[in-house]
Design a protein around this motif. Structure first.
Motif: not given
Length: 280
Positions: A267-270, A263, A244
């Motif tokens: 942005c909660r992206q892995t 995460s 990210c």
């Protein structure tokens, strides 16, 4: 003749209108929980504290995924004059760099789950903090005005997830209202105040007659070029999350997030891996 400083005649609760966007109410305005992330958990008292009046806060839930914990403080700015939508994510440093706001992260040993902590201002203008079982208070900071009303600030931050206002002398909530279950929704609670007005916990009373000057205060929000870690607000941000690209964490906090949550908190992206970067 001495002056009684008891808070019994008038209870104190959290301001029902002005709160962080991740805060939800419990059964009434004396229990608050941060529902997401580690930030946006700001709370204010619904009235100024009287001279040397103690605000008692119990930590009732924690979230070990995060570093840092409860922040406490005071403000001479009436919270009702603020725009809830414009509140910053943190008390420190977003509020403390502004005039009229004072707050600090309390010592880690005080911010454990179950801790019952008192907060007050003495005659010297010092903010004091003390656990119920400790013999002596500690000074959090000084320089507070002694001739102005001061509202309490409670920032439900980091590991601290939920707090409750307590009447320590009686061992129960200092609730000035009678809370009953709303017949329309079992998940909501209606608080009836002594004046007969009511509102639904988890929602805010109408603010059509309230003024707001928060836009003119220019609350500083977190920016990507902030030099300090967005989680602990102490160490330099020197680690980037991949893929990210958010680089607002120190190595220690980034490792903990990667190991326990995997995460990005923003942005909660892995998270696939971490990358060291030059401090901003």
């Amino acid at each position: 003749m001495g002056v009684c400083l008891s808070s019994e005649p008038e209870g104190i609760s959290f301001n029902p209108r002005v709160r962080g966007q991740h805060i939800s109410w419990g059964r009434c305005l004396h229990h608050a929980e941060r529902c997401h992330s580690f930030q946006n958990g700001l709370l204010f008292s619904d009235r100024p504290l009287r001279p040397q009046e103690k605000l008692w806060v119990r930590i009732v839930k924690d979230d070990p995924r995060w570093y840092g914990g409860l922040r406490l403080g005071f403000t001479s700015v009436d919270p009702d004059s603020l725009n809830p939508a414009a509140l910053p994510p943190f008390a420190c440093p977003n509020l403390t760099i502004l005039n009229g706001y004072w707050a600090i992260c309390i010592p880690e040993e005080l911010s454990k789950i179950g801790a019952l902590i008192s907060l007050w201002v003495n005659r010297k203008g010092q903010a004091l903090c003390q656990r119920k079982e400790d013999p002596q208070p500690i000074v959090l900071f000084d320089g507070l005005p002694r001739n102005m009303p001061l509202w309490a600030i409670v920032d439900v931050y980091g590991q601290t997830k939920a707090v409750q206002l307590i009447d320590s002398s009686k061992g129960k909530l200092p609730c000035p209202c009678t809370c009953v279950t709303n017949k329309v929704s079992q998940s909501q609670t209606v608080c009836r105040t002594p004046k007969g007005s009511s509102y639904t916990c988890g929602s805010s009373p109408s603010n059509s007659n309230m003024t707001s000057h928060s836009e003119s205060l220019n609350f500083p929000l977190y920016l990507e070029d902030d030099p300090y870690c967005v989680i602990c607000q102490d160490s330099t941000s020197d680690t980037m999350l991949v893929p990210c690209g958010h680089r607002c964490f120190c190595k220690s906090c980034a490792l903990k997030v990667h190991e326990q949550n995997s995460s990005c908190p923003l942005c909660r992206q892995t998270i696939h891996c971490l990358q060291n970067v030059d401090p901003v």
